[in-house]
Design an enzyme around this catalytic site. Sequence first.
Site, PDB file in Angstrom:
ATOM      1  N   ARG A 157       0.811  -1.224   0.000  1.00  7.84           N
ATOM      2  CA  ARG A 157       0.000   0.000   0.000  1.00  7.84           C
ATOM      3  C   ARG A 157       0.844   1.273   0.000  1.00  7.84           C
ATOM      4  O   ARG A 157       0.442   2.293   0.577  1.00  7.84           O
ATOM      5  CB  ARG A 157      -0.971   0.010   1.180  1.00  7.84           C
ATOM      6  CG  ARG A 157      -1.984  -1.104   1.184  1.00  7.84           C
ATOM      7  CD  ARG A 157      -2.899  -1.063  -0.053  1.00  7.84           C
ATOM      8  NE  ARG A 157      -3.820  -2.186  -0.021  1.00  7.84           N
ATOM      9  CZ  ARG A 157      -3.570  -3.360  -0.562  1.00  7.84           C
ATOM     10  NH1 ARG A 157      -2.416  -3.573  -1.198  1.00  7.84           N
ATOM     11  NH2 ARG A 157      -4.450  -4.337  -0.504  1.00  7.84           N
ATOM     12  N   SER A 234     -10.927   1.007   2.997  1.00 10.83           N
ATOM     13  CA  SER A 234     -10.301   0.521   4.228  1.00 10.83           C
ATOM     14  C   SER A 234      -9.476   1.650   4.846  1.00 10.83           C
ATOM     15  O   SER A 234      -8.541   2.148   4.216  1.00 10.83           O
ATOM     16  CB  SER A 234      -9.410  -0.687   3.938  1.00 10.83           C
ATOM     17  OG  SER A 234     -10.182  -1.762   3.455  1.00 10.83           O
ATOM     18  N   GLU A 337      -4.602   4.337   5.940  1.00 11.00           N
ATOM     19  CA  GLU A 337      -4.284   4.123   4.529  1.00 11.00           C
ATOM     20  C   GLU A 337      -4.486   5.389   3.700  1.00 11.00           C
ATOM     21  O   GLU A 337      -3.664   5.702   2.847  1.00 11.00           O
ATOM     22  CB  GLU A 337      -5.131   2.981   3.969  1.00 11.00           C
ATOM     23  CG  GLU A 337      -4.814   2.647   2.535  1.00 11.00           C
ATOM     24  CD  GLU A 337      -5.431   1.340   2.085  1.00 11.00           C
ATOM     25  OE1 GLU A 337      -5.738   1.235   0.879  1.00 11.00           O
ATOM     26  OE2 GLU A 337      -5.605   0.437   2.905  1.00 11.00           O
TER      27      GLU A 337
END
Length: 345
Positions: A157, A234, A337
Site C-alpha cells: 500500500r 479501508s 491508509e
Amino acid sequence: MTPVETRTLLAEHTTLHLGGPARRFVVAETTEDLLGAVRADGRVLLLGGGSNLVVGDAGFDGTVVKIATRGWRIDGESVEVAAGQNWDEFVAAMVEAGFGGLECLSGIPGSVGATPIQNVGAYGCEVADLLISVEHYDRRTGEVRTLSAADLGFAYRTSVLKGTDSGIVLDVRFRLRPDGLSAPIRYAELARTLGVELGARVPAADAREAVLDLRRGKGMVLDAGDHDTWSAGSFFTNPIVPESELDGVLARIAQVVDTPAPQYPAEGGVKLSAAWLIERAGFHKGHQGPGGRVSLSTKHTLALTNRGAASTADLLALAKEVRDGVEAKFGVTLHPEPLLINCSL
C-alpha cells in the site's frame, strides 16, 4: 482548463463527503492544462476521484487541481491510460475487450493516476503486479520522465510517490493478458465464491462480477444513497509485524483472544488482519463515533463512514478511538491508509 473557482468545498469532491474549502480550484482536462496549473502555484493538492483523501475541516489553503484527463491507448499486450481516467470504467472496458489481469481490482473508486501512488490492491492482486511504467512530471526539475515499476519502490500500500507533492503522474502503462483469463486467483474468499481452487484462472468477466458482488456486500462499491459507502475504503492498513517481534505480539494477543490471529506472509515480517484486531478489541460493525455522525460501516469493520452530517473532526475522533483501543489491547499500532490533508490522527 475550467476557470478558477474559489472557496470550493472539497466535501463535494471526496467519497467521504468531507473536507473544507479550497482557496483555488481548477479542473484540468488535458495534460497541458494539468502542467500549467501545477506550475502556476507553489502549494498544490492533486485530486483524482477523491477516494483516498481525508481533508481537514479547514480545507486547503492553496490550489486544488482536479485531474480530469481521460482515455487509453491499447498497444499489443499493454495499455497506456490517462491519469484522470476513472479506474473502474477502465477496468470494465479492458474486461469487455477480452483482456485479463485487472479484474480483481474491479470496483475500486478513484482515478488511474492514483493507483500506483499507494500501490492499490484487493483480492490478491495489486497494481505492482501489472504496472509497466508511469509518465511522471517532477515539479522540482520541470522534467517529464518515464519511471519503471522498479523505480517506484512498491511495497504494501505504498510507493515512493506516496506522501509527496513533488511529482505528478500523467499516464500509466499496464500489461494485459490477451487470452481473456484472469490472473491466478490468490484470495481464498474469491476462490470460494468462484468455486475454484487457489491458483486457478477463470474468465476475467466471471472474476470481475464475483469481485463486484463481494465488494457490494461490504459496502465498497460507491452508492450515493448508502452511507456505508461514504468512506475512503479501508481506513487502516493491515499491520506488518517484524519476525523478531512476532512471538511477543502473538503471545499478547493470546492473552486476550482464544482463537489464533490470522497471519499472512509479507515482505519484512508477517501481516496481521486489521479488521480482526479491530473487532476483537471491541469495535464491531456499526460502532458509532461522536453523535452517531460517523461509524464503522455496518458491512465492513475497516471502513470508517460519514453517516451524512459528519465533520472531519468527527471521523478522526473515531479513527483515534479505534487505533488507540487496538494498541491498548494488543500492542499493535494501526496506520491510516488514506492521505490526511491539513489534519492529523
